[in-house]
Design an enzyme around this catalytic site. Structure first.
Site, mmCIF file in Angstrom:
data_model
loop_
_atom_site.group_PDB
_atom_site.id
_atom_site.type_symbol
_atom_site.label_atom_id
_atom_site.label_comp_id
_atom_site.label_asym_id
_atom_site.label_seq_id
_atom_site.Cartn_x
_atom_site.Cartn_y
_atom_site.Cartn_z
ATOM 1 C CG ASN A 9 -4.231 3.068 40.535
ATOM 2 O OD1 ASN A 9 -4.201 3.854 41.493
ATOM 3 N ND2 ASN A 9 -3.236 2.966 39.664
ATOM 4 C CE LYS A 11 -3.635 5.436 37.058
ATOM 5 N NZ LYS A 11 -3.089 5.500 35.719
ATOM 6 C CG HIS A 95 0.941 2.029 38.670
ATOM 7 N ND1 HIS A 95 1.233 3.046 37.788
ATOM 8 C CD2 HIS A 95 -0.285 1.560 38.329
ATOM 9 C CE1 HIS A 95 0.200 3.193 36.958
ATOM 10 N NE2 HIS A 95 -0.724 2.299 37.262
ATOM 11 C CD GLU A 97 0.290 6.392 36.449
ATOM 12 O OE1 GLU A 97 -0.149 6.473 37.602
ATOM 13 O OE2 GLU A 97 -0.455 6.267 35.452
ATOM 14 C CD GLU A 167 -1.457 -1.266 35.219
ATOM 15 O OE1 GLU A 167 -1.007 -0.121 35.104
ATOM 16 O OE2 GLU A 167 -2.629 -1.495 35.555
ATOM 17 N N GLY A 173 -3.711 5.231 30.492
ATOM 18 C CA GLY A 173 -4.204 6.604 30.411
ATOM 19 C C GLY A 173 -4.147 7.178 29.002
ATOM 20 C CB SER A 213 -7.039 2.409 27.946
ATOM 21 O OG SER A 213 -6.118 3.482 28.017
HETATM 22 P P1 PGA Z 1 -5.964 3.633 32.996
HETATM 23 O O1 PGA Z 1 -4.878 3.290 34.135
HETATM 24 O O2 PGA Z 1 -7.092 2.654 33.175
HETATM 25 O O3 PGA Z 1 -6.357 5.051 33.242
HETATM 26 O O4 PGA Z 1 -5.264 3.439 31.690
HETATM 27 C C1 PGA Z 1 -4.589 1.966 34.494
HETATM 28 C C2 PGA Z 1 -3.573 1.950 35.601
HETATM 29 O O5 PGA Z 1 -2.677 2.800 35.583
HETATM 30 O O6 PGA Z 1 -3.633 1.131 36.526
#
Ligand code: PGA
Length: 260
Positions: A9, A11, A95, A97, A167, A173, A213
């Site tokens: 992803n 983003k 997601h 976010e 998630e 992140g 992560s």
């Molecule tokens: P990250 O994000 O690997 O940077 O923690 C995962 C995601 O948001 O799908």
């Protein structure tokens, strides 16, 4: 073990030129891998260019969102038909976010899941708890609520055509990965929810990815857990080397399991 799936992803990162360079390098890094499915989800602006590079190859293309309508006066939104037309097979929905910054609710995500399935896209539907919810030990309840509402009115056939991503918001992140045990606890719980609602056959076939992560140095232990079928990767998917390594490591683990 099912064939693992590693989804990147990107983003809101990468211009078209940067996306082209990155995807070409990833393609070169994973071209020999056959024991792991790979999906790349660039931003909308780079979908067409990346699609051309991935055409006829094994790496699938995904989008990061859709609006739940075929077309219409929805300024700034993108429809399932549009992403399909540009070559997407997958779409990330719900997601954390999007839930957090754009206030997406489970009901809205449910509408998106339904329209994605209608247009034969494979939704990667994200569910997961916040840190406060984990600390208050509400995490199972929260995930059950998201599961029930995001998948409301879906049939067994629908469920078999989607992918679930666990998630945990606190691990995205932040560099804080859920431990393999925490991931497995939630994945087996989600599997149980699938079993209760759709039966054992469906439950055993649905892919449940872990996201938060994920990096080359923690994928091995995560993917070894029986209910972790792959990963949804943010940060580590933005570098060709770490993403390719993740794919290679996941494929190796699936070979080890196959030999058992
Ligand atoms: P990250 O994000 O690997 O940077 O923690 C995962 C995601 O948001 O799908």
């Amino acid at each position: 073990m099912k064939k693992p799936l590693i989804a990147g992803n990107w983003k809101m990162f990468k211009t078209v030129d940067e996306a082209v360079t990155l995807v070409q390098t990833i393609k070169a890094g994973v071209y020999k891998v056959t024991d792991c499915d790979v999906v790349i989800c660039p931003p909308f602006t780079a979908l067409a260019a990346v699609s051309k590079i991935l055409a006829d190859g094994p790496i699938a293309l995904g989008a990061q969102n859709i609006y739940p309508a075929t077309e219409g006066a929805f300024t700034g939104e993108i429809s399932p038909i549009m992403i399909k037309n540009v070559g997407c097979r997958y779409v990330i929905l719900g997601h954390p976010e999007r839930r957090q910054y754009f206030h997406e609710t489970d009901d809205f995500i449910n509408e998106k899941v339904k329209i994605a399935l209608k247009y034969s896209l494979i939704p990667i539907v994200c569910i997961g708890e916040t840190l406060a919810q984990r600390d208050n030990r509400q995490f199972l309840e929260v995930v059950k609520g998201q599961f029930d509402q995001s998948f409301a009115d879906l049939t067994k056939e629908d469920i078999l055509r989607l992918v679930i991503a666990y998630e945990p918001v606190w691990a995205i992140g932040t560099g804080k990965t859920a431990t393999p045990e925490q991931a497995e606890q939630m994945h087996s719980y989600i599997r149980r929810l699938l079993n209760e609602k759709y039966g054992g056959e469906v439950a055993s076939r649905v892919l449940i990815l872990y996201g938060g992560s994920v990096k080359p140095d923690n994928i091995g232990l995560l993917i070894r857990k029986p209910n972790v079928d792959g990963a949804l990767v943010g940060g580590a998917s933005l570098k060709a080397e770490s993403f390719s390594q993740l794919v290679v490591l996941a494929a190796e683990q699936s070979k080890v399991e196959a030999r058992k």
